[in-house]
Scaffold this motif. Sequence first.
Motif, PDB file in Angstrom:
ATOM      1  N   LEU A   1       0.859  -1.180   0.000  1.00 44.95           N
ATOM      2  CA  LEU A   1       0.000   0.000   0.000  1.00 44.95           C
ATOM      3  C   LEU A   1       0.897   1.232   0.000  1.00 44.95           C
ATOM      4  O   LEU A   1       1.583   1.507   0.984  1.00 44.95           O
ATOM      5  CB  LEU A   1      -0.902  -0.019   1.247  1.00 44.95           C
ATOM      6  N   LEU A   2       0.896   1.956  -1.130  1.00 45.83           N
ATOM      7  CA  LEU A   2       1.741   3.124  -1.317  1.00 45.83           C
ATOM      8  C   LEU A   2       0.850   4.314  -1.654  1.00 45.83           C
ATOM      9  O   LEU A   2      -0.217   4.152  -2.253  1.00 45.83           O
ATOM     10  CB  LEU A   2       2.750   2.881  -2.440  1.00 45.83           C
ATOM     11  N   PRO A   3       1.276   5.545  -1.304  1.00 47.57           N
ATOM     12  CA  PRO A   3       0.372   6.683  -1.442  1.00 47.57           C
ATOM     13  C   PRO A   3       0.070   7.101  -2.873  1.00 47.57           C
ATOM     14  O   PRO A   3      -1.020   7.600  -3.160  1.00 47.57           O
ATOM     15  CB  PRO A   3       1.089   7.801  -0.683  1.00 47.57           C
ATOM     16  N   GLY A   4       1.022   6.914  -3.802  1.00 42.64           N
ATOM     17  CA  GLY A   4       0.799   7.386  -5.164  1.00 42.64           C
ATOM     18  C   GLY A   4       1.295   6.449  -6.231  1.00 42.64           C
ATOM     19  O   GLY A   4       1.509   6.862  -7.379  1.00 42.64           O
ATOM     20  N   ILE A   5       1.510   5.196  -5.884  1.00 43.01           N
ATOM     21  CA  ILE A   5       2.027   4.198  -6.820  1.00 43.01           C
ATOM     22  C   ILE A   5       1.149   2.961  -6.723  1.00 43.01           C
ATOM     23  O   ILE A   5       0.754   2.558  -5.625  1.00 43.01           O
ATOM     24  CB  ILE A   5       3.490   3.812  -6.494  1.00 43.01           C
ATOM     25  N   THR A   6       0.854   2.385  -7.869  1.00 40.47           N
ATOM     26  CA  THR A   6       0.180   1.090  -7.896  1.00 40.47           C
ATOM     27  C   THR A   6       1.252   0.016  -7.999  1.00 40.47           C
ATOM     28  O   THR A   6       1.974  -0.030  -8.995  1.00 40.47           O
ATOM     29  CB  THR A   6      -0.770   0.983  -9.098  1.00 40.47           C
ATOM     30  N   PRO A   7       1.426  -0.840  -7.004  1.00 41.16           N
ATOM     31  CA  PRO A   7       2.506  -1.834  -7.053  1.00 41.16           C
ATOM     32  C   PRO A   7       2.371  -2.775  -8.241  1.00 41.16           C
ATOM     33  O   PRO A   7       1.259  -3.083  -8.691  1.00 41.16           O
ATOM     34  CB  PRO A   7       2.339  -2.603  -5.733  1.00 41.16           C
ATOM     35  N   HIS A   8       3.507  -3.223  -8.720  1.00 46.47           N
ATOM     36  CA  HIS A   8       3.515  -4.241  -9.784  1.00 46.47           C
ATOM     37  C   HIS A   8       2.942  -5.546  -9.246  1.00 46.47           C
ATOM     38  O   HIS A   8       3.357  -6.045  -8.209  1.00 46.47           O
ATOM     39  CB  HIS A   8       4.950  -4.468 -10.261  1.00 46.47           C
ATOM     40  N   ILE A   9       1.962  -6.080  -9.971  1.00 44.94           N
ATOM     41  CA  ILE A   9       1.411  -7.395  -9.644  1.00 44.94           C
ATOM     42  C   ILE A   9       1.616  -8.272 -10.869  1.00 44.94           C
ATOM     43  O   ILE A   9       0.864  -8.200 -11.856  1.00 44.94           O
ATOM     44  CB  ILE A   9      -0.095  -7.330  -9.289  1.00 44.94           C
ATOM     45  N   GLY A  10       2.673  -9.072 -10.840  1.00 51.26           N
ATOM     46  CA  GLY A  10       2.946  -9.999 -11.928  1.00 51.26           C
ATOM     47  C   GLY A  10       2.670 -11.420 -11.488  1.00 51.26           C
ATOM     48  O   GLY A  10       1.953 -11.659 -10.509  1.00 51.26           O
ATOM     49  N   LEU A  11       3.244 -12.368 -12.196  1.00 49.03           N
ATOM     50  CA  LEU A  11       3.085 -13.768 -11.814  1.00 49.03           C
ATOM     51  C   LEU A  11       4.125 -14.141 -10.773  1.00 49.03           C
ATOM     52  O   LEU A  11       5.210 -13.569 -10.717  1.00 49.03           O
ATOM     53  CB  LEU A  11       3.235 -14.673 -13.038  1.00 49.03           C
ATOM     54  N   TYR A  12       3.804 -15.106  -9.920  1.00 47.78           N
ATOM     55  CA  TYR A  12       4.786 -15.663  -8.998  1.00 47.78           C
ATOM     56  C   TYR A  12       5.654 -16.631  -9.796  1.00 47.78           C
ATOM     57  O   TYR A  12       5.205 -17.702 -10.200  1.00 47.78           O
ATOM     58  CB  TYR A  12       4.099 -16.414  -7.857  1.00 47.78           C
ATOM     59  N   GLU A  13       6.886 -16.236 -10.058  1.00 52.80           N
ATOM     60  CA  GLU A  13       7.737 -16.999 -10.959  1.00 52.80           C
ATOM     61  C   GLU A  13       8.462 -18.122 -10.221  1.00 52.80           C
ATOM     62  O   GLU A  13       9.289 -17.871  -9.357  1.00 52.80           O
ATOM     63  CB  GLU A  13       8.768 -16.083 -11.623  1.00 52.80           C
ATOM     64  N   ASP A  14       8.118 -19.349 -10.538  1.00 57.68           N
ATOM     65  CA  ASP A  14       8.810 -20.521 -10.011  1.00 57.68           C
ATOM     66  C   ASP A  14       8.949 -21.513 -11.152  1.00 57.68           C
ATOM     67  O   ASP A  14       7.980 -22.158 -11.556  1.00 57.68           O
ATOM     68  CB  ASP A  14       8.029 -21.139  -8.858  1.00 57.68           C
ATOM     69  N   PRO A  15      10.154 -21.648 -11.719  1.00 55.89           N
ATOM     70  CA  PRO A  15      10.340 -22.536 -12.869  1.00 55.89           C
ATOM     71  C   PRO A  15       9.933 -23.981 -12.611  1.00 55.89           C
ATOM     72  O   PRO A  15       9.639 -24.719 -13.555  1.00 55.89           O
ATOM     73  CB  PRO A  15      11.850 -22.430 -13.143  1.00 55.89           C
ATOM     74  N   ASP A  16       9.912 -24.407 -11.357  1.00 58.62           N
ATOM     75  CA  ASP A  16       9.639 -25.811 -11.052  1.00 58.62           C
ATOM     76  C   ASP A  16       8.229 -26.055 -10.504  1.00 58.62           C
ATOM     77  O   ASP A  16       7.929 -27.159 -10.063  1.00 58.62           O
ATOM     78  CB  ASP A  16      10.677 -26.311 -10.032  1.00 58.62           C
TER      79      ASP A  16
END
Length: 350
Positions: A215-230
Amino acid sequence: MRNSQDREPAPAVYDHGGGVRSVRVPIPDNPLGHTLVYVVDTARGPVLIDTGWDDPASWDTLASGLTACGTSVDAIHGVVVTHHHPDHHGLSGRVREASGAWIAMHPADTAVVRRTREARPEHWFSYMTAKLTAAGAPEEHIAPLRAARPRALPGLSPALPDRDIVPGELLDLPGRRLRAIWTPGHTPGHVCLHLEETHPAQLPGHGRLFSGDHLLPGITPHIGLYEDPDDTTVTDPLGDYLDSLERVGRLAPAEVLPAHQHPFPDAPARVRDLLAHHETRLTGLLTLLTEPLTPWQLAERMEWNRPWADIPHGSRTIAVSEAESHLRRLVKLGRAEAVPGSEPVTYRAV
């Protein structure tokens, strides 16, 4: 991350009252500029919440900032890490070497740290090459990943934490009431930390919240995939994030102490803004998906903080991951589907 206008730069060291101070630790060559490292007094010595990027200038800033706070690196009792990203966890190992401090992290992110330490860089590059190919990325974007491997990459040897953060429980900080709140989304093991104490300025609300990147005042955090090759589990990071946002909003802290930008009040209002932003974005993506698109094509058409042509290589990879997390959310909600037989796979609105 989507940036908005920030306030005037705050002092390098700031006293938030009630035995909490912050040090602005720089992030080299990054538009975020800095990580706010919080110094929390306890009966056994100061505890850090996050530590900043592993860089000589960052280390010097952290050390001088701790001196300005009336303490020193070798006096640190413990390090609580909100999540595994290198601008938060990077200097944890060096702090532990200098002080003997323990390092605590949620087990889901500790698993990422362990995997990062054990995996060969070639394994990661091969995984990313296959992943981007499946997402429809053009060869000119994938080609650098097939090239000669650098000998060292930032964040490939993060410190292995020695304590688990248990969601819902108070951390072992003598004299303080700091409760862990599991807030997955930005990473699988991201935590916020609720300081269940009266606000030193008597602001209305329930204590203070160290929010990391959640939770940041003026930024939308990056929400990508949870990267786990295995791991082939189909995760839903955006769904996790939205659920976590609502959980934090219900805490109604008097003040939020984030890892970037500046402290702010009224967490529920910020939560509502972020929930509305993501709903608007999902609705907009459905308009784009009236024609079948690969994740790469969707990312090209999404709205970012600059035109697609101006986004550098690494940030494009991050953008595709964010497009995929939104696609997964739409598919889970039954609002989009993969087109049978398409290769690379395309998606369309339902």
